[in-house]
Design a protein around this motif. Structure first.
Motif, PDB file in Angstrom:
ATOM      1  N   ALA A 199     -25.361  -3.527 -17.242  1.00 21.53           N
ATOM      2  CA  ALA A 199     -23.910  -3.427 -17.039  1.00 21.53           C
ATOM      3  C   ALA A 199     -23.420  -1.990 -17.211  1.00 21.53           C
ATOM      4  CB  ALA A 199     -23.177  -4.371 -17.991  1.00 21.53           C
ATOM      5  N   PHE A 200     -23.921  -1.131 -16.346  1.00 19.64           N
ATOM      6  CA  PHE A 200     -23.593   0.292 -16.362  1.00 19.64           C
ATOM      7  C   PHE A 200     -22.269   0.503 -15.632  1.00 19.64           C
ATOM      8  CE2 PHE A 200     -24.347   4.429 -13.987  1.00 19.64           C
ATOM      9  CZ  PHE A 200     -24.058   5.249 -15.064  1.00 19.64           C
ATOM     10  N   THR A 201     -21.205   0.807 -16.378  1.00 14.04           N
ATOM     11  CA  THR A 201     -19.880   0.991 -15.798  1.00 14.04           C
ATOM     12  C   THR A 201     -19.572   2.473 -15.705  1.00 14.04           C
ATOM     13  OG1 THR A 201     -19.109  -1.127 -16.674  1.00 14.04           O
ATOM     14  CG2 THR A 201     -17.422   0.453 -16.006  1.00 14.04           C
ATOM     15  N   TRP A 202     -19.264   2.915 -14.496  1.00  9.50           N
ATOM     16  CA  TRP A 202     -19.084   4.342 -14.238  1.00  9.50           C
ATOM     17  C   TRP A 202     -17.920   4.542 -13.282  1.00  9.50           C
ATOM     18  CZ3 TRP A 202     -20.342   6.332  -9.205  1.00  9.50           C
ATOM     19  CH2 TRP A 202     -20.846   5.362  -8.329  1.00  9.50           C
ATOM     20  N   ASN A 223     -18.166   5.156 -18.262  1.00 12.02           N
ATOM     21  CA  ASN A 223     -17.185   4.407 -19.034  1.00 12.02           C
ATOM     22  C   ASN A 223     -17.831   3.653 -20.192  1.00 12.02           C
ATOM     23  OD1 ASN A 223     -15.445   1.899 -19.609  1.00 12.02           O
ATOM     24  ND2 ASN A 223     -14.055   3.235 -18.471  1.00 12.02           N
ATOM     25  N   ARG A 224     -18.838   2.865 -19.870  1.00 12.29           N
ATOM     26  CA  ARG A 224     -19.541   2.109 -20.911  1.00 12.29           C
ATOM     27  C   ARG A 224     -20.833   1.535 -20.319  1.00 12.29           C
ATOM     28  NH1 ARG A 224     -15.271  -0.785 -19.074  1.00 12.29           N
ATOM     29  NH2 ARG A 224     -15.705  -2.830 -18.156  1.00 12.29           N
ATOM     30  N   PHE A 225     -21.713   1.071 -21.203  1.00  7.44           N
ATOM     31  CA  PHE A 225     -22.915   0.359 -20.793  1.00  7.44           C
ATOM     32  C   PHE A 225     -23.434  -0.411 -22.000  1.00  7.44           C
ATOM     33  CE2 PHE A 225     -23.877   4.765 -21.867  1.00  7.44           C
ATOM     34  CZ  PHE A 225     -24.877   4.672 -22.812  1.00  7.44           C
ATOM     35  N   THR A 270     -13.723   2.714 -10.303  1.00  6.83           N
ATOM     36  CA  THR A 270     -14.626   2.249 -11.351  1.00  6.83           C
ATOM     37  C   THR A 270     -15.537   1.159 -10.806  1.00  6.83           C
ATOM     38  OG1 THR A 270     -12.995   2.747 -13.055  1.00  6.83           O
ATOM     39  CG2 THR A 270     -14.768   1.249 -13.658  1.00  6.83           C
ATOM     40  N   SER A 271     -16.822   1.246 -11.127  1.00  4.63           N
ATOM     41  CA  SER A 271     -17.798   0.279 -10.650  1.00  4.63           C
ATOM     42  C   SER A 271     -18.752  -0.086 -11.777  1.00  4.63           C
ATOM     43  CB  SER A 271     -18.590   0.861  -9.475  1.00  4.63           C
ATOM     44  OG  SER A 271     -19.529  -0.072  -8.968  1.00  4.63           O
ATOM     45  N   THR A 272     -19.203  -1.333 -11.797  1.00  2.46           N
ATOM     46  CA  THR A 272     -20.201  -1.772 -12.775  1.00  2.46           C
ATOM     47  C   THR A 272     -21.460  -2.219 -12.052  1.00  2.46           C
ATOM     48  OG1 THR A 272     -18.546  -2.480 -14.402  1.00  2.46           O
ATOM     49  CG2 THR A 272     -20.753  -3.405 -14.621  1.00  2.46           C
ATOM     50  N   TYR A 298     -32.198  -5.486 -15.173  1.00  5.75           N
ATOM     51  CA  TYR A 298     -31.721  -4.369 -15.983  1.00  5.75           C
ATOM     52  C   TYR A 298     -32.764  -3.259 -15.931  1.00  5.75           C
ATOM     53  CZ  TYR A 298     -34.691  -7.307 -18.908  1.00  5.75           C
ATOM     54  OH  TYR A 298     -35.718  -8.095 -19.363  1.00  5.75           O
ATOM     55  N   ILE A 299     -32.489  -2.135 -16.550  1.00  6.49           N
ATOM     56  CA  ILE A 299     -33.460  -1.046 -16.679  1.00  6.49           C
ATOM     57  C   ILE A 299     -34.160  -1.179 -18.035  1.00  6.49           C
ATOM     58  CG2 ILE A 299     -33.781   1.457 -16.875  1.00  6.49           C
ATOM     59  CD1 ILE A 299     -31.268   1.807 -15.185  1.00  6.49           C
TER      60      ILE A 299
END
Length: 275
Positions: A185-188, A100-102, A22-24, A73-74
């Motif tokens: 904070a794109f967590t994938w 996962n979340r963003f 998992t990475s953010t 950020y985007i």
């Protein structure tokens, strides 16, 4: 048969370990106005569908890293007048992933929050929609809370868990009065191994048109017409063209690297594992 079972088990265990990474991405090391970013060794492209989206770094203190204010950020602030129905995607060039979340900042074109609108989140794999959900309520309406950002939790989006679905493209589309979008904070979850989890690649049967699957190179294609099959990589690149005649055709993809490929004609499409 034994080799096929062994390979499937290897894919399964590879998936378990590879999908544990998992990475953010907080975008803090990315370049302003860039239309791509790299996180955990994976390159993502920012695809602009309606308005222009890229990395924003010109307004410090307007992002949200999940716990505190950050700087990059985007967003679509470089578009001038933002449009209703604004939309963009995050798409990998070489890997598959799970989301996962963003965090999303939604507002009118003048950045006014508290307006009504919708947010549609769509996951795609090789251009095929794997899930789509529209969020209509629960948006943060003031910068006093999380700097104005709303958490999009894919483990519980409209009561459903979409965090375990493998995709290569995440598309975000705003509707109603939402014309400005920012994502931080794109967590994938990264897939470093073969590509798909075992339960997402189904071996083809001999009457399905193409076999064996998995294959270490040789392929038999059965078709009821003279046609052309194209082989595409995970990144959507055309890597081989196969001319076929009506009936049974023997071909080979031994020269291609290990992975999952899409083999398709104008009427048929198959997922093939090259082992």
């Amino acid at each position: 048969m034994k080799s096929t079972i062994l390979f499937t088990l290897c894919v399964f265990f590879t998936s378990i370990f590879s999908f544990g990474q998992t990475s953010t991405e907080q975008f803090e090391t990315e370049s302003n106005a860039s239309a791509s970013f790299t996180d955990n060794g994976v390159i993502f492209n920012i695809l602009s569908h309606v308005n222009t989206y890229d990395i924003q770094a010109a307004y410090p203190g307007t992002g949200w890293n999940g716990t505190s204010i950050d700087n990059r950020y985007i967003d679509n602030s470089g578009s001038g007048n933002q449009s209703a129905g604004t939309s963009f995607s995050i798409k990998t060039t070489s890997n598959l992933f799970k989301v996962n979340r963003f965090w999303i900042y939604v507002a009118a074109s003048n950045l006014t929050q508290g307006v009504t609108g919708t947010l549609t989140i769509t996951g795609k794999l090789s251009g095929i929609t794997k899930f789509t959900q529209t969020k209509t309520t629960g948006f943060v309406s003031s910068i006093a809370t999380t700097n104005g950002y709303t958490l999009i939790d894919m483990t519980n989006l409209n009561g459903q868990n979409y965090s375990n679905i493998v995709i290569d493209q995440l598309q975000i589309t705003a509707g109603g009065n939402f014309q400005y979008l920012a994502l931080d904070a794109f967590t994938w979850v990264k897939d470093t191994g073969l590509v798909l989890a075992a339960n997402e690649v189904k071996p083809s049967k001999k009457d399905s048109g193409i076999y064996p699957n998995p294959t270490n190179g040789p392929l038999t294609i059965k078709t009821d017409e003279n046609t052309k099959f194209e082989v595409y990589s995970q990144a959507g690149q055309l890597v081989k063209t196969i001319e076929t005649q009506k009936g049974i055709n023997e071909t080979d993809i031994s020269e291609l690297p290990k992975g999952v490929y899409t083999v398709k004609s104008s009427r048929e499409s198959y997922k093939i594992i090259k082992k």
